[in-house]
Design a protein around this motif. Structure first.
Motif, PDB file in Angstrom:
ATOM      1  N   UNK A 134      15.811  38.141 -13.296  1.00 23.64           N
ATOM      2  CA  UNK A 134      16.410  39.411 -12.881  1.00 23.64           C
ATOM      3  C   UNK A 134      17.690  39.079 -12.114  1.00 23.64           C
ATOM      4  N   UNK A 135      18.852  39.588 -12.536  1.00 26.02           N
ATOM      5  CA  UNK A 135      20.110  39.186 -11.880  1.00 26.02           C
ATOM      6  C   UNK A 135      20.159  39.520 -10.402  1.00 26.02           C
ATOM      7  N   UNK A 136      19.529  40.605  -9.959  1.00 26.32           N
ATOM      8  CA  UNK A 136      19.521  40.925  -8.528  1.00 26.32           C
ATOM      9  C   UNK A 136      18.664  39.941  -7.746  1.00 26.32           C
ATOM     10  N   UNK A 137      17.561  39.489  -8.327  1.00 26.34           N
ATOM     11  CA  UNK A 137      16.687  38.535  -7.644  1.00 26.34           C
ATOM     12  C   UNK A 137      17.395  37.201  -7.434  1.00 26.34           C
ATOM     13  N   UNK A 138      18.003  36.679  -8.503  1.00 28.07           N
ATOM     14  CA  UNK A 138      18.660  35.365  -8.386  1.00 28.07           C
ATOM     15  C   UNK A 138      19.872  35.430  -7.460  1.00 28.07           C
ATOM     16  N   UNK A 139      20.626  36.538  -7.523  1.00 29.52           N
ATOM     17  CA  UNK A 139      21.793  36.666  -6.652  1.00 29.52           C
ATOM     18  C   UNK A 139      21.373  36.777  -5.188  1.00 29.52           C
ATOM     19  N   UNK A 140      20.298  37.524  -4.913  1.00 30.23           N
ATOM     20  CA  UNK A 140      19.830  37.639  -3.532  1.00 30.23           C
ATOM     21  C   UNK A 140      19.360  36.286  -3.011  1.00 30.23           C
ATOM     22  N   UNK A 141      18.744  35.478  -3.862  1.00 34.97           N
ATOM     23  CA  UNK A 141      18.316  34.142  -3.444  1.00 34.97           C
ATOM     24  C   UNK A 141      19.510  33.302  -3.003  1.00 34.97           C
ATOM     25  N   UNK A 142      20.613  33.366  -3.753  1.00 35.30           N
ATOM     26  CA  UNK A 142      21.803  32.597  -3.395  1.00 35.30           C
ATOM     27  C   UNK A 142      22.441  33.160  -2.129  1.00 35.30           C
ATOM     28  N   UNK A 143      22.527  34.486  -2.012  1.00 32.54           N
ATOM     29  CA  UNK A 143      23.090  35.109  -0.816  1.00 32.54           C
ATOM     30  C   UNK A 143      22.320  34.697   0.432  1.00 32.54           C
ATOM     31  N   UNK A 144      20.995  34.720   0.351  1.00 30.72           N
ATOM     32  CA  UNK A 144      20.185  34.336   1.509  1.00 30.72           C
ATOM     33  C   UNK A 144      20.358  32.859   1.835  1.00 30.72           C
ATOM     34  N   UNK A 145      20.425  32.016   0.801  1.00 33.01           N
ATOM     35  CA  UNK A 145      20.622  30.588   1.059  1.00 33.01           C
ATOM     36  C   UNK A 145      21.931  30.303   1.773  1.00 33.01           C
ATOM     37  N   UNK A 146      23.013  30.983   1.358  1.00 27.04           N
ATOM     38  CA  UNK A 146      24.313  30.790   2.013  1.00 27.04           C
ATOM     39  C   UNK A 146      24.277  31.340   3.426  1.00 27.04           C
ATOM     40  N   UNK A 147      23.646  32.515   3.617  1.00 26.67           N
ATOM     41  CA  UNK A 147      23.567  33.110   4.952  1.00 26.67           C
ATOM     42  C   UNK A 147      22.819  32.200   5.917  1.00 26.67           C
ATOM     43  N   UNK A 148      21.743  31.587   5.455  1.00 29.72           N
ATOM     44  CA  UNK A 148      20.970  30.687   6.311  1.00 29.72           C
ATOM     45  C   UNK A 148      21.777  29.441   6.652  1.00 29.72           C
ATOM     46  N   UNK A 199      33.963  39.730  -2.619  1.00 30.28           N
ATOM     47  CA  UNK A 199      33.934  39.548  -1.177  1.00 30.28           C
ATOM     48  C   UNK A 199      32.597  39.945  -0.589  1.00 30.28           C
ATOM     49  N   UNK A 200      31.770  38.980  -0.244  1.00 33.67           N
ATOM     50  CA  UNK A 200      30.420  39.269   0.248  1.00 33.67           C
ATOM     51  C   UNK A 200      30.237  38.841   1.699  1.00 33.67           C
ATOM     52  N   UNK A 201      31.332  38.663   2.427  1.00 33.88           N
ATOM     53  CA  UNK A 201      31.223  38.203   3.804  1.00 33.88           C
ATOM     54  C   UNK A 201      30.430  39.150   4.678  1.00 33.88           C
ATOM     55  N   UNK A 202      30.674  40.464   4.535  1.00 33.04           N
ATOM     56  CA  UNK A 202      29.950  41.446   5.341  1.00 33.04           C
ATOM     57  C   UNK A 202      28.462  41.437   5.003  1.00 33.04           C
ATOM     58  N   UNK A 203      28.137  41.271   3.722  1.00 28.14           N
ATOM     59  CA  UNK A 203      26.720  41.226   3.321  1.00 28.14           C
ATOM     60  C   UNK A 203      26.038  39.979   3.862  1.00 28.14           C
ATOM     61  N   UNK A 204      26.706  38.845   3.790  1.00 27.33           N
ATOM     62  CA  UNK A 204      26.137  37.617   4.347  1.00 27.33           C
ATOM     63  C   UNK A 204      25.868  37.768   5.843  1.00 27.33           C
ATOM     64  N   UNK A 205      26.788  38.434   6.539  1.00 26.12           N
ATOM     65  CA  UNK A 205      26.611  38.647   7.971  1.00 26.12           C
ATOM     66  C   UNK A 205      25.425  39.570   8.241  1.00 26.12           C
ATOM     67  N   UNK A 206      25.251  40.615   7.418  1.00 26.14           N
ATOM     68  CA  UNK A 206      24.105  41.522   7.590  1.00 26.14           C
ATOM     69  C   UNK A 206      22.786  40.788   7.378  1.00 26.14           C
ATOM     70  N   UNK A 207      22.728  39.963   6.346  1.00 26.68           N
ATOM     71  CA  UNK A 207      21.500  39.219   6.069  1.00 26.68           C
ATOM     72  C   UNK A 207      21.192  38.252   7.213  1.00 26.68           C
ATOM     73  N   UNK A 208      22.220  37.530   7.664  1.00 22.91           N
ATOM     74  CA  UNK A 208      22.013  36.565   8.739  1.00 22.91           C
ATOM     75  C   UNK A 208      21.613  37.257  10.038  1.00 22.91           C
TER      76      UNK A 208
END
Length: 368
Positions: free
Chosen positions: A137-151, A108-117
Motif C-alpha cells: 500500500x503506497x501510504x503504508x510504505x511512505x509512512x514507514x519512511x517518513x517515520x524512519x526519517x523523523x526518528x 516538501x515534507x519538513x512540516x510533516x516530519x516535525x509533526x511526527x517527531x
C-alpha cells in the motif's frame, strides 16, 4: 519486548482500520498489562471511493463527500478501539492526505516530519508500532519512511524505543524471514474480529478479506534497523559504493499496467537536507536523467543497460551523503497497490587497510 504497567505504547496507523488489522491483539495485550496507549492515524481514509459509491449510491464524489466520509471512518476507528479497550482521549488524527503520502514524501515534507517527531517526543513511547517499508500500500510504505526519517533526524539518539514494524498488504519475503509471531487466545481473536467489523464502510465490499486478518497471527519485525534485502519486487540485488549505486532488476509482465515504471531515490545530501530524485525507466539501454523532485531540474545522469524484462541500472551518488542510508523504490503500480514498497540501503562500510606490523610488534606478539 515485555509489556508492563510502565510501558508506553504508540501505534501509527496509515488509515482507520489498520489498528485492528495489524495490531488488534497487541492492543488488547497492552490494555491488559495496564500500559499507557496512544494511537495516531496519519490519514482519515477519505479517498476510498468505491465503498462510498456503493453505500451512498453516488457516482460522482465531491470534496465535501470525501470530508464527510473521512469523519465517518474516524467514528468507525473510535468504535473499533473502544472494542479493543482503548479510550477516545488516547487517539489522535493527523488528517494527512489519503493516498497522497508518497507525493508528500517526495515533495516538501519538513512540516510533516516535525509533526511526527513532536507526537513521538511528547508521548515518549517505550514501544512504537509502525508500518513496514515493503508494504504494497503506497501510504503504508511512505509512512514507514517518513517515520524512519523523523526518528533519525528529529529525535535524540539516546531515546530508547522498541520499534515493531507490521505488514498489512503484500507478501514480503524479507518481512516473513525476520518477523516474530504474537500468539493469541480464542477470546482475543474473537475481540479482534468484533473490532474489524466496526469498520462498516470497509467490510461492506471486502468482508471475507478483512475478517481473514482475525484468523491469521499478528507478526512484527522488531528492531530499530531492518536488514536491507532485495528480492521482494523487481530489485533483485544492489551494490552501493562511495560513488555509485548499481541495481540488478528483473521485471514480470504486467498486462493491466498502462503506465511506465518510475524509480524514486531518496536520501540526505552532505548538508543534512533531503534529496529526492525520480526518473522513468526506458525499457531499453539508454541514459537516465534523474530529476530533482523539488525543482524539476536534471540533477545527474545514470545508465540503464538491458531491456523491458531485465537490466542493470547505474546511478551516481555524488549528491548524497556517504554516511547516511538511502531509500529506493520502483513504482510499478497496478490499479491501486504497488508491486513492492521502499528498500532501505545502508551506508557503505568504510574499508580500513590493515597496517603491516613492525618487526618490534611482531616480536612482542610472538612473545605473548
Amino acid at each position: 519486548p515485555l509489556l508492563t504497567s510502565r510501558s508506553r505504547v504508540m501505534l501509527f496507523a496509515p488509515q482507520p482500520d489498520d489498528e485492528s488489522l495489524a495490531a488488534g491483539i497487541f492492543l488488547q495485550r497492552a490494555v491488559a498489562a495496564g500500559a499507557a496507549l496512544r494511537v495516531v492515524y496519519a490519514t482519515d481514509g477519505e479517498r476510498n471511493c468505491w465503498p462510498q459509491r456503493v453505500l451512498e449510491r453516488k457516482v460522482r464524489i465531491r470534496e465535501t463527500d470525501r470530508r464527510r466520509w473521512g469523519r465517518r471512518r474516524q467514528a468507525e476507528a473510535l468504535a473499533a478501539l473502544h472494542t479493543l479497550g482503548v479510550r477516545r482521549e488516547s487517539v489522535e488524527f493527523l488528517s494527512l492526505p489519503d493516498q497522497g503520502l508518497t507525493d508528500l514524501l517526495l515533495s516538501g515534507c519538513g512540516a510533516t516530519l516535525q509533526r511526527l517527531a513532536t507526537a513521538i517526543n511528547l508521548w515518549q513511547p517505550t514501544h512504537l508500532l509502525m508500518p513496514y517499508p515493503a508494504d504494497t500500500h503506497p501510504d503504508h510504505s511512505a509512512l514507514a519512511v517518513l517515520l524512519g526519517i523523523a526518528i533519525d533526524d528529529y529525535l535524540p539518539s539516546a531515546q530508547r524505543i522498541a520499534q515493531l514494524h507490521y505488514l498489512v498488504h503484500g507478501a514480503s519475503e524479507s518481512f516473513a524471514q525476520d518477523a516474530c509471531q504474537l500468539p493469541c487466545s480464542p477470546l482475543e481473536k474473537k475481540t479482534k474480529r468484533r473490532a474489524i467489523i466496526r469498520h462498516v464502510t470497509q467490510v461492506a465490499l471486502s468482508r471475507r478479506r478483512f475478517l481473514a486478518y482475525a484468523k491469521r497471527p499478528e507478526r512484527f519485525v522488531i528492531g530499530n534497523r531492518k536488514r536491507a534485502r532485495a528480492g521482494d519486487g523487481p530489485i533483485r540485488s544492489f551494490v552501493r559504493d562511495r560513488g555509485e549505486l548499481r541495481l540488478q532488476v528483473a521485471f514480470t509482465l504486467k498486462p493491466l499496467r498502462a503506465e511506465g515504471t518510475s524509480l524514486y531515490l531518496l536520501g540526505h545530501n552532505p548538508f543534512g537536507g533531503l534529496c529526492r530524485l525520480s526518473t522513468m525507466l526506458p525499457g531499453r539501454s539508454s541514459k537516465l536523467d534523474l530529476i530533482e523532485c523539488a525543482t524539476g531540474a536534471i540533477a545527474c545522469v545514470g545508465r540503464y543497460h538491458g531491456d523491458a524484462f531485465s537490466a542493470e541500472i547505474s546511478l551516481p551518488m555524488h549528491g548524497f551523503a556517504e554516511s547516511r542510508p538511502l531509500f529506493i523504490k520502483l513504482d510499478r503500480r497496478v490499479w491501486f497497490f504497488d508491486e513492492t514498497g521502499w528498500i532501505e540501503i545502508a551506508a557503505p562500510v568504510a574499508k580500513v587497510a590493515a597496517a603491516r606490523p613492525t618487526l618490534a610488534a611482531s616480536r612482542q606478539l610472538a612473545a605473548a
